[in-house]
Design an enzyme around this catalytic site. Structure first.
Site, short mmCIF file in Angstrom:
data_model
loop_
_atom_site.label_atom_id
_atom_site.label_comp_id
_atom_site.label_asym_id
_atom_site.label_seq_id
_atom_site.Cartn_x
_atom_site.Cartn_y
_atom_site.Cartn_z
N GLU A 1 0.83 -1.21 0.00
CA GLU A 1 0.00 0.00 0.00
C GLU A 1 0.85 1.25 0.00
O GLU A 1 0.52 2.24 -0.66
CB GLU A 1 -0.89 0.01 1.22
CG GLU A 1 -1.94 -1.04 1.16
CD GLU A 1 -2.67 -1.07 2.46
OE1 GLU A 1 -3.89 -0.99 2.42
OE2 GLU A 1 -2.01 -1.12 3.51
N GLY B 1 -10.11 -7.78 8.50
CA GLY B 1 -11.01 -8.92 8.40
C GLY B 1 -12.43 -8.47 8.69
O GLY B 1 -12.67 -7.78 9.68
N MET C 1 -5.20 -4.49 13.20
CA MET C 1 -4.19 -4.53 14.25
C MET C 1 -3.56 -3.17 14.59
O MET C 1 -2.57 -3.13 15.32
CB MET C 1 -3.08 -5.53 13.85
CG MET C 1 -3.62 -6.94 13.63
SD MET C 1 -2.38 -8.14 13.08
CE MET C 1 -1.38 -8.30 14.55
N GLU C 2 -4.09 -2.06 14.06
CA GLU C 2 -3.42 -0.77 14.27
C GLU C 2 -4.35 0.41 14.60
O GLU C 2 -3.97 1.32 15.36
CB GLU C 2 -2.62 -0.38 13.01
CG GLU C 2 -1.50 -1.33 12.64
CD GLU C 2 -1.96 -2.50 11.79
OE1 GLU C 2 -3.07 -2.42 11.21
OE2 GLU C 2 -1.24 -3.50 11.71
N ASP D 1 -10.33 -10.41 4.17
CA ASP D 1 -10.70 -11.76 4.63
C ASP D 1 -11.87 -11.63 5.57
O ASP D 1 -12.27 -10.52 5.93
CB ASP D 1 -9.48 -12.40 5.32
CG ASP D 1 -9.03 -11.56 6.52
OD1 ASP D 1 -9.58 -11.75 7.61
OD2 ASP D 1 -8.13 -10.70 6.35
N1 SAH Z 1 0.75 -11.72 5.55
C1 SAH Z 1 1.06 -10.37 5.86
C2 SAH Z 1 0.81 -10.13 7.30
C3 SAH Z 1 -0.48 -9.54 7.49
S1 SAH Z 1 -0.73 -9.20 9.16
C4 SAH Z 1 2.49 -10.06 5.52
O1 SAH Z 1 3.13 -10.94 5.00
O2 SAH Z 1 2.97 -8.96 5.76
C5 SAH Z 1 -2.22 -8.50 9.09
C6 SAH Z 1 -2.32 -7.09 8.62
O3 SAH Z 1 -3.57 -6.97 7.99
C7 SAH Z 1 -2.32 -6.11 9.75
O4 SAH Z 1 -1.86 -4.86 9.30
C8 SAH Z 1 -3.81 -6.03 10.13
O5 SAH Z 1 -4.17 -4.70 10.49
C9 SAH Z 1 -4.55 -6.45 8.87
N2 SAH Z 1 -5.54 -7.54 8.96
C10 SAH Z 1 -6.16 -8.07 7.88
N3 SAH Z 1 -6.97 -9.08 8.23
C11 SAH Z 1 -6.89 -9.20 9.57
C12 SAH Z 1 -7.48 -10.09 10.52
N4 SAH Z 1 -8.32 -11.06 10.13
N5 SAH Z 1 -7.14 -9.96 11.82
C13 SAH Z 1 -6.27 -9.00 12.21
N6 SAH Z 1 -5.67 -8.13 11.34
C14 SAH Z 1 -5.98 -8.22 10.04
#
Ligand code: SAH
Length: 251
Positions: free
Chosen positions: A14, A80, A194-195, A218
């Site tokens: 992003e 999510g 998560m932020e 998701d």
């Molecule tokens: N696979 C990714 C990691 C994603 S971690 C990588 O390789 O970098 C998740 C990120 O997406 C975080 O920034 C969070 O804010 C967001 N996110 C998306 N779906 C989420 C979910 N089901 N639960 C928590 N955070 C989620």
């Protein structure tokens, strides 16, 4: 307007979309992060990667305010979906934020942030209204340009923009059991990430307006890890780039 607009991304893909829109960015390293200072549609902006999780996001927000004197923060990322109608490919614009993993009970009520007497923090109304307008405009136009293979791969169908409560916590929610529990305990929640709520607490402390936009990647269930990088590249980063551009074109 005094001070630049901060454009914060949780993930590399992003940030790359935002940097692609800036003709003149200059890198400044501070607090172990790269801040990109430049312009977007004539606005003075600072773009930065927050990193994943509440502490990384709060540190980033604090640095933006203290070091760069930003006058507002716009945060983009993925999340999510929790509420029944919030589907992959939809956009959620936050009106309130809550840390779903905050629990200092029985000393404080569950979810209340100690010292604040509250469990939710608010997004800035005017900035959020602008983000909703920008999101609705992009959702009218962009999905048709994504290509049938992408649309089919993620089951995208007439994506919608939702507004309301966004949950944050230091957990990637990827089991149906956990998302069902969140839905039961916090029935108003639209989505989980998560932020956002961490940035909202910092913005509350400093009185800095915040707007947060999340593309649903998701459903926070047992299938939550499927094709995450593909979605980021093909859908989420295009949405956030286009929405940030539409936002800054508004004035
Ligand atoms: N696979 C990714 C990691 C994603 S971690 C990588 O390789 O970098 C998740 C990120 O997406 C975080 O920034 C969070 O804010 C967001 N996110 C998306 N779906 C989420 C979910 N089901 N639960 C928590 N955070 C989620």
């Amino acid at each position: 307007m005094a001070g630049p607009t901060a454009l914060v991304s949780a993930l590399h893909e992003e940030l790359a979309a935002v940097l692609g829109l800036m003709p003149d960015e200059q890198q400044q390293v501070f607090g172990g992060r790269s801040f990109w200072r430049g312009h977007l549609h004539g606005h003075d902006v600072v773009a930065v990667l927050s990193g994943i999780g509440k502490v990384a996001a709060a540190t980033t927000a604090t640095a933006l305010i203290e070091r760069f004197g930003v006058q507002r923060i716009v945060f983009t990322g993925v999340a999510g979906g929790l509420a029944p109608g919030v589907r992959v490919g939809d956009v959620v614009v936050a009106r309130q934020f809550l840390q779903h993993d905050m629990d200092a009970s029985p000393i404080f009520p569950r979810h209340e942030v100690p010292g604040y007497g509250r469990s939710t923090f608010d997004a800035d109304t005017a900035l959020t209204d602008e983000l909703v307008r920008a999101s609705e405009q992009v959702l009218r136009e962009l999905p048709a340009t994504l290509g049938l293979d992408v649309t089919k791969a993620f089951g995208l169908d007439a994506p919608r923009c939702h507004q309301g409560l966004l949950l944050s916590g230091d957990r990637f929610v990827s089991t149906t059991a956990e998302s069902t529990t969140l839905r039961t305990v916090l029935p108003d929640a639209l989505a989980v990430e998560m932020e956002g709520a961490a940035v909202a607490q910092v913005c509350h402390d400093y009185g800095v307006p915040l707007g947060v936009l999340r593309t649903i990647s998701d459903r926070a269930d047992d299938a939550a890890h499927v094709d995450f990088p593909h979605f980021l590249r093909e859908v989420a980063s295009r949405y956030s780039g286009a929405i940030v551009e539409a936002l800054l074109r508004q004035k």
